[in-house]
Design a protein around this motif. Sequence first.
Motif, mmCIF file in Angstrom:
data_model
loop_
_atom_site.group_PDB
_atom_site.id
_atom_site.type_symbol
_atom_site.label_atom_id
_atom_site.label_comp_id
_atom_site.label_asym_id
_atom_site.label_seq_id
_atom_site.Cartn_x
_atom_site.Cartn_y
_atom_site.Cartn_z
ATOM 1 N N GLN A 221 63.829 47.853 44.012
ATOM 2 C CA GLN A 221 64.324 48.164 42.676
ATOM 3 C C GLN A 221 65.757 48.661 42.784
ATOM 4 N N TYR A 222 66.640 48.059 41.976
ATOM 5 C CA TYR A 222 68.079 48.316 42.113
ATOM 6 C C TYR A 222 68.674 49.130 40.963
ATOM 7 N N GLY A 223 68.013 49.197 39.825
ATOM 8 C CA GLY A 223 68.543 49.937 38.688
ATOM 9 C C GLY A 223 69.794 49.315 38.112
ATOM 10 N N LYS A 224 69.929 48.001 38.234
ATOM 11 C CA LYS A 224 71.108 47.289 37.729
ATOM 12 C C LYS A 224 70.665 46.174 36.783
ATOM 13 N N GLN A 225 71.399 45.990 35.693
ATOM 14 C CA GLN A 225 71.046 44.955 34.730
ATOM 15 C C GLN A 225 71.318 43.558 35.269
ATOM 16 N N TYR A 313 45.965 36.908 51.036
ATOM 17 C CA TYR A 313 46.436 36.302 49.793
ATOM 18 C C TYR A 313 47.668 37.047 49.280
ATOM 19 N N THR A 314 48.370 36.412 48.347
ATOM 20 C CA THR A 314 49.454 37.064 47.622
ATOM 21 C C THR A 314 49.116 37.005 46.132
ATOM 22 N N SER A 315 49.879 37.738 45.329
ATOM 23 C CA SER A 315 49.664 37.696 43.889
ATOM 24 C C SER A 315 50.931 38.129 43.170
ATOM 25 N N GLN A 316 51.171 37.499 42.012
ATOM 26 C CA GLN A 316 52.345 37.834 41.218
ATOM 27 C C GLN A 316 51.917 38.755 40.069
ATOM 28 N N VAL A 317 51.844 40.060 40.368
ATOM 29 C CA VAL A 317 51.477 41.023 39.329
ATOM 30 C C VAL A 317 52.650 41.200 38.371
ATOM 31 N N PRO A 318 52.371 41.497 37.091
ATOM 32 C CA PRO A 318 53.467 41.525 36.101
ATOM 33 C C PRO A 318 54.483 42.633 36.304
ATOM 34 N N VAL A 319 54.048 43.800 36.801
ATOM 35 C CA VAL A 319 54.978 44.924 36.983
ATOM 36 C C VAL A 319 54.616 45.670 38.261
ATOM 37 N N PRO A 320 55.592 46.354 38.885
ATOM 38 C CA PRO A 320 55.251 47.219 40.036
ATOM 39 C C PRO A 320 54.515 48.457 39.558
ATOM 40 N N PRO A 321 53.720 49.084 40.414
ATOM 41 C CA PRO A 321 52.923 50.241 39.973
ATOM 42 C C PRO A 321 53.764 51.446 39.589
ATOM 43 N N ILE A 322 54.874 51.663 40.296
ATOM 44 C CA ILE A 322 55.750 52.792 39.986
ATOM 45 C C ILE A 322 57.165 52.274 39.772
ATOM 46 N N LEU A 323 57.703 52.530 38.602
ATOM 47 C CA LEU A 323 59.085 52.155 38.291
ATOM 48 C C LEU A 323 59.986 53.335 38.623
#
Length: 490
Positions: A221-225, A313-323
């Motif tokens: 996570q980079y915190g950049k737009q 396996y892998t999975s594309q979850v919609p969001v990370p658990p902690i932002l």
Amino acid sequence: MAQRAVWLISHEPGTPLCGTVRFSRRYPTVEKRARVFNGESYVPVPEDGPLLKALLFELRLLDDDKDFAESRDSCSHINKTSIYGLLVGGKELWPVVAFLKNGMIYACVPLVEQTLSPRPPLISISGISQGFELLFGIQDFLYLGQKNDTELYTKLSQLPDLLLQACPFGTLLDANLQNSLDSNNFASVTHPQKQPAWKAGIYKGKPQVSISITEKVKSMQYGKQDIADTWQVVGAVTCKCDLEGSMPNVTISLSLPTNGSPLQDILVHPCVTSLDSAILTSSSIDAMDDSAFSGPYKFPLTPPLESFNLCYYTSQVPVPPILGFYQVKEEEIQLKITVNLKLHESVKNSFEFCEAHIPFYNRGPITHVEYKVSFGQLEVFREKSLLIWIIGQKFPKSMEISLSGTVTFGAKSHEKQPFDQICIGGTAYLKLHFRILDYTLTGCYADQHSVQVFASGKPKISTYRKLISSDYYIWNSKAPAPVTYGSLVL
């Protein structure tokens, strides 16, 4: 199929030898056969001392082993099989099966019933599969149910007698050593049903099946737009099937809740006998759509005796658990830091542990810290230039926490202070460490009632789940240049 020798070696970094041989067993009758079969290419099994040094060197476990070694480190010697050649007394001992688990090195030398020059293909050496079976059996015996070091030492003292019965004259009869301890009735080497070559013995005892799902979540996570955050979930399903019979059949099903994230890039263990084509073709390369296969994922299999990884396996979850948001501003010899963390509402708010590590590289020791924390507590490791924010086992009801403050550093000492080639200037990161039990980010679970076992007796079925952070980084949003995921793993 026989073994020339077996070793258990505890890895002990910081000691003069970096390890101690806890157990060794040689089989002279098998050694005589090796001398006949190998002919001029025969290399004798060395004593424990030279073997210990050669094996630790080959596994890169010696404390002072920092130099490049052509025989071990060149691109032509990349090892993917846990099978090594050890240089002892100017000659190479091969094949040596060895792996490190829980601080213990398990090793053995299988008998090769032909000349070693040229080297025969591994698949033609039946003793290798038996060697793995034996070592996995010893590993399970030592650590399943082990509560303390005293119990480990007790089990180590029992090994000589157990191997006399489970592996007489170097030939494995039963890889489940607990059977040898519990009963004097050992499995016969002949079975009415054909025994597969990869399964060296059979189980005798109470039937039980254990299924454990472990998911690891990575994040950048980079915190950049202008730079997109990235995250990924990688899962592993580990099984242990203690079932009687030479070829018991089991079907294990993995399921997802209604809003679960489909599993992709599934790799299965060779013991799986058949698989739905939809499972094999689900790939993370393809764009996600409503038609993606979401289970149930059924795995019919004939399990080995030891613990094994049923699938990855892998999975594309919609969001990370902690932002997270992390900002560092430099003011002379001080750094002004701001950290904001938010637990996503869909994630289980019950951690085994959760903490944020904030390292400061290429600077002097921390001399002073002024901070304000909304939740948890902060620990300061001055000489290591490290802050550890201990969040604990739960986030507050708001699901949001913050840390702010200033950190002052003393004079830099290159010998003691941590150095990093990436974290130069404003480039800095915060790394999260957490574990959540009885939870997976995808929602994946193994239903006890869906496990089908075709063997004698009704087995006890146990299931476990956990989510673990792995390479979970939040980078300084004020960094002059973005840090790519690839640069992190250098």
